[in-house]
Design a protein around this motif. Structure first.
Motif, PDB file in Angstrom:
ATOM      1  N   THR A 140     -48.404 -34.808  52.293  1.00  0.00           N
ATOM      2  CA  THR A 140     -47.206 -34.798  51.454  1.00  0.00           C
ATOM      3  C   THR A 140     -47.590 -34.786  49.987  1.00  0.00           C
ATOM      4  O   THR A 140     -47.063 -34.003  49.191  1.00  0.00           O
ATOM      5  CB  THR A 140     -46.332 -36.044  51.740  1.00  0.00           C
ATOM      6  N   GLU A 165     -41.063 -31.159  55.155  1.00  0.00           N
ATOM      7  CA  GLU A 165     -42.197 -31.497  55.995  1.00  0.00           C
ATOM      8  C   GLU A 165     -41.730 -32.495  57.044  1.00  0.00           C
ATOM      9  O   GLU A 165     -41.108 -33.496  56.711  1.00  0.00           O
ATOM     10  CB  GLU A 165     -43.293 -32.144  55.143  1.00  0.00           C
ATOM     11  N   ILE A 206     -40.157 -36.481  45.532  1.00  0.00           N
ATOM     12  CA  ILE A 206     -40.347 -36.639  46.977  1.00  0.00           C
ATOM     13  C   ILE A 206     -39.211 -37.488  47.544  1.00  0.00           C
ATOM     14  O   ILE A 206     -38.934 -38.583  47.066  1.00  0.00           O
ATOM     15  CB  ILE A 206     -41.701 -37.294  47.307  1.00  0.00           C
ATOM     16  N   THR A 217     -39.610 -35.095  53.139  1.00  0.00           N
ATOM     17  CA  THR A 217     -40.499 -35.391  54.247  1.00  0.00           C
ATOM     18  C   THR A 217     -39.832 -36.361  55.217  1.00  0.00           C
ATOM     19  O   THR A 217     -39.149 -37.286  54.801  1.00  0.00           O
ATOM     20  CB  THR A 217     -41.865 -35.911  53.737  1.00  0.00           C
ATOM     21  N   GLY A 242     -48.890 -39.782  54.599  1.00  0.00           N
ATOM     22  CA  GLY A 242     -48.430 -39.125  53.386  1.00  0.00           C
ATOM     23  C   GLY A 242     -49.473 -38.356  52.608  1.00  0.00           C
ATOM     24  O   GLY A 242     -49.183 -37.833  51.539  1.00  0.00           O
ATOM     25  N   THR A 279     -44.687 -37.134  58.355  1.00  0.00           N
ATOM     26  CA  THR A 279     -45.316 -37.623  57.126  1.00  0.00           C
ATOM     27  C   THR A 279     -46.610 -38.369  57.407  1.00  0.00           C
ATOM     28  O   THR A 279     -47.570 -38.231  56.651  1.00  0.00           O
ATOM     29  CB  THR A 279     -44.351 -38.582  56.386  1.00  0.00           C
TER      30      THR A 279
END
Length: 177
Positions: free
Chosen positions: A25, A16, A64, A45, A22, A19
């Motif tokens: 995300t 991604e 993540i 991200t 977030g 961000t």
């Protein structure tokens, strides 16, 4: 739509760009966790301006990976590539700088990382197409049009926009198998 697409294609890695705070995300990572289970996916991200306080919370989620920098910078792209486990399927969503020039750079950088059968989603292609009307060349949709002219391995998939209401008209690009 993202949930449906992720469930049907099951990418193990989702890249991604953009961000921001977030929120997206977290949502996308939750979808991937429900599909693959904890530890069996990766969300990468990229954000240029890490000002939002909630971004720090993302770093606490093991699946993540946050990268701070310009998503079109080749050094950043190399960092992203290094985080992709060998053999894992990859999809990507582009949602950072919406100028045609920047989106074009992202398409060229991240397009090759997308696994056949998976999506390269260009966010907010409605900009210029619907609002303000008439000048889509300078925005994301103009970059998509140019990219598709040079990359026959991708095609617009109209299925994700079958309800006609989308922020990403003509932005759901699927890599041919």
């Amino acid at each position: 739509m993202f949930q449906e697409v992720l469930c049907s294609t099951r990418p193990q890695v989702l890249i991604e760009t953009g961000t921001a705070g977030g929120a997206m995300t977290r949502i996308l990572a939750e979808f991937l966790q429900r599909i693959h289970g904890a530890g069996n996916f990766r969300m990468i991200t990229v954000e240029k301006i890490p000002e939002h306080p909630q971004v720090e919370e993302l770093a606490k989620i093991p699946e993540i990976s946050l990268i701070f920098g310009d998503s079109s910078d080749l050094a950043v792209v190399r960092q992203v590539q290094a985080l992709i486990p060998n053999g894992w399927s990859v999809a990507c969503t582009l949602d950072s700088d919406h100028s045609a020039e920047h989106v074009a750079k992202e398409l060229d950088a991240y397009g090759p990382l997308v696994t056949p059968g998976h999506y390269l989603v260009v966010q907010d292609t409605y900009l210029g197409l619907y609002y303000p009307p008439g000048d889509y060349i300078g925005g994301p949709l103009g970059a998509v049009e140019a990219f598709l002219g040079e990359h026959p391995e991708f095609e617009i998939d109209m299925y994700p926009q079958r309800w006609l209401i989308t922020q990403n008209p003509f932005g759901w690009l699927k890599r041919k198998t």
